[in-house]
Scaffold this motif. Structure first.
Motif, PDB file in Angstrom:
ATOM      1  N   SER A 198       0.694  -1.146  -0.038  1.00  0.00           N
ATOM      2  CA  SER A 198       0.143   0.017  -0.010  1.00  0.00           C
ATOM      3  C   SER A 198       0.852   1.171  -0.004  1.00  0.00           C
ATOM      4  O   SER A 198       1.389   1.732   1.099  1.00  0.00           O
ATOM      5  CB  SER A 198      -0.836  -0.038   1.261  1.00  0.00           C
ATOM      6  OG  SER A 198      -1.753  -1.146   1.215  1.00  0.00           O
ATOM      7  N   PRO A 199       1.119   1.788  -1.113  1.00  0.00           N
ATOM      8  CA  PRO A 199       2.082   3.004  -1.243  1.00  0.00           C
ATOM      9  C   PRO A 199       1.989   4.134  -0.606  1.00  0.00           C
ATOM     10  O   PRO A 199       2.569   5.098  -0.409  1.00  0.00           O
ATOM     11  CB  PRO A 199       2.281   3.259  -2.540  1.00  0.00           C
ATOM     12  CG  PRO A 199       1.772   1.976  -3.516  1.00  0.00           C
ATOM     13  CD  PRO A 199       0.539   1.250  -2.558  1.00  0.00           C
ATOM     14  N   GLN A 200       0.535   4.145  -0.114  1.00  0.00           N
ATOM     15  CA  GLN A 200       0.005   5.543   0.733  1.00  0.00           C
ATOM     16  C   GLN A 200       0.399   5.449   2.126  1.00  0.00           C
ATOM     17  O   GLN A 200       0.303   6.034   3.078  1.00  0.00           O
ATOM     18  CB  GLN A 200      -1.430   5.713   0.576  1.00  0.00           C
ATOM     19  CG  GLN A 200      -2.346   4.477   1.477  1.00  0.00           C
ATOM     20  CD  GLN A 200      -2.788   3.260   0.762  1.00  0.00           C
ATOM     21  OE1 GLN A 200      -2.277   3.011  -0.414  1.00  0.00           O
ATOM     22  NE2 GLN A 200      -3.819   2.562   1.113  1.00  0.00           N
ATOM     23  N   TYR A 201       0.994   4.179   2.671  1.00  0.00           N
ATOM     24  CA  TYR A 201       1.450   3.799   3.851  1.00  0.00           C
ATOM     25  C   TYR A 201       2.957   3.941   3.783  1.00  0.00           C
ATOM     26  O   TYR A 201       3.719   3.332   3.154  1.00  0.00           O
ATOM     27  CB  TYR A 201       1.173   2.532   4.551  1.00  0.00           C
ATOM     28  CG  TYR A 201      -0.380   2.270   4.579  1.00  0.00           C
ATOM     29  CD1 TYR A 201      -1.246   3.575   4.905  1.00  0.00           C
ATOM     30  CD2 TYR A 201      -0.924   1.167   4.935  1.00  0.00           C
ATOM     31  CE1 TYR A 201      -2.562   3.459   5.152  1.00  0.00           C
ATOM     32  CE2 TYR A 201      -2.342   0.840   5.013  1.00  0.00           C
ATOM     33  CZ  TYR A 201      -2.847   1.991   4.988  1.00  0.00           C
ATOM     34  OH  TYR A 201      -4.392   1.963   5.337  1.00  0.00           O
ATOM     35  N   ILE A 202       3.681   4.289   5.013  1.00  0.00           N
ATOM     36  CA  ILE A 202       5.061   4.341   5.274  1.00  0.00           C
ATOM     37  C   ILE A 202       5.109   3.460   6.534  1.00  0.00           C
ATOM     38  O   ILE A 202       4.637   3.478   7.597  1.00  0.00           O
ATOM     39  CB  ILE A 202       5.662   5.659   5.479  1.00  0.00           C
ATOM     40  CG1 ILE A 202       5.748   6.508   4.083  1.00  0.00           C
ATOM     41  CG2 ILE A 202       6.970   5.459   6.034  1.00  0.00           C
ATOM     42  CD1 ILE A 202       6.397   7.682   4.150  1.00  0.00           C
TER      43      ILE A 202
END
Length: 122
Positions: free
Chosen positions: A48-52
């Motif tokens: 999920s690229p919206q999470y770091i």
């Protein structure tokens, strides 16, 4: 004597990796009396690229169970706990009642892993 590690994984919904770097530094300093940092990585989560993802690996300095409990108590409220013979873990998800010390956290886990006394035989 088996070794023990504590793994902390925190998923923050943000595109600002710098904020996660600062959060990791704060978390590390909160626990330096009871654990030593052995590994740290902060990256965009591949699923999920919206999470770091903030990943921290600690080595307890003394009582590993007390260090584990201190970490979960300081990081947040509302953990779900599980345990097996060699592991203890806690998972945190957001809800109205659950609180976390870092803003915009969407999921977190803390794992206490004890190396099996038999793993060095193999």
């Amino acid at each position: 004597m088996p070794s023990t590690i504590i793994l902390v994984r925190v998923f923050v919904e943000t595109s600002q990796i710098e904020l996660c770097e600062q959060a990791a530094v704060s978390v590390i300093s909160m626990f330096e009396q009871c654990v030593g940092l052995s590994r740290k990585s902060i990256n965009t989560y591949w699923k999920s690229p919206q999470y770091i993802e903030i990943f921290l690996e600690f080595i307890p300095k003394e009582d590993s169970d007390a260090a584990f409990q201190h970490i979960v108590d300081e990081l947040g409220q509302g953990w779900n706990f599980r345990q097996s013979s060699l592991e203890k873990w806690a998972v945190w998800t957001p809800s109205e009642l659950n609180k976390f010390s870092i803003s915009d956290v969407r999921w977190a886990s803390v794992d206490l892993i004890q190396e099996s006394p038999f793993s060095s035989i193999m």
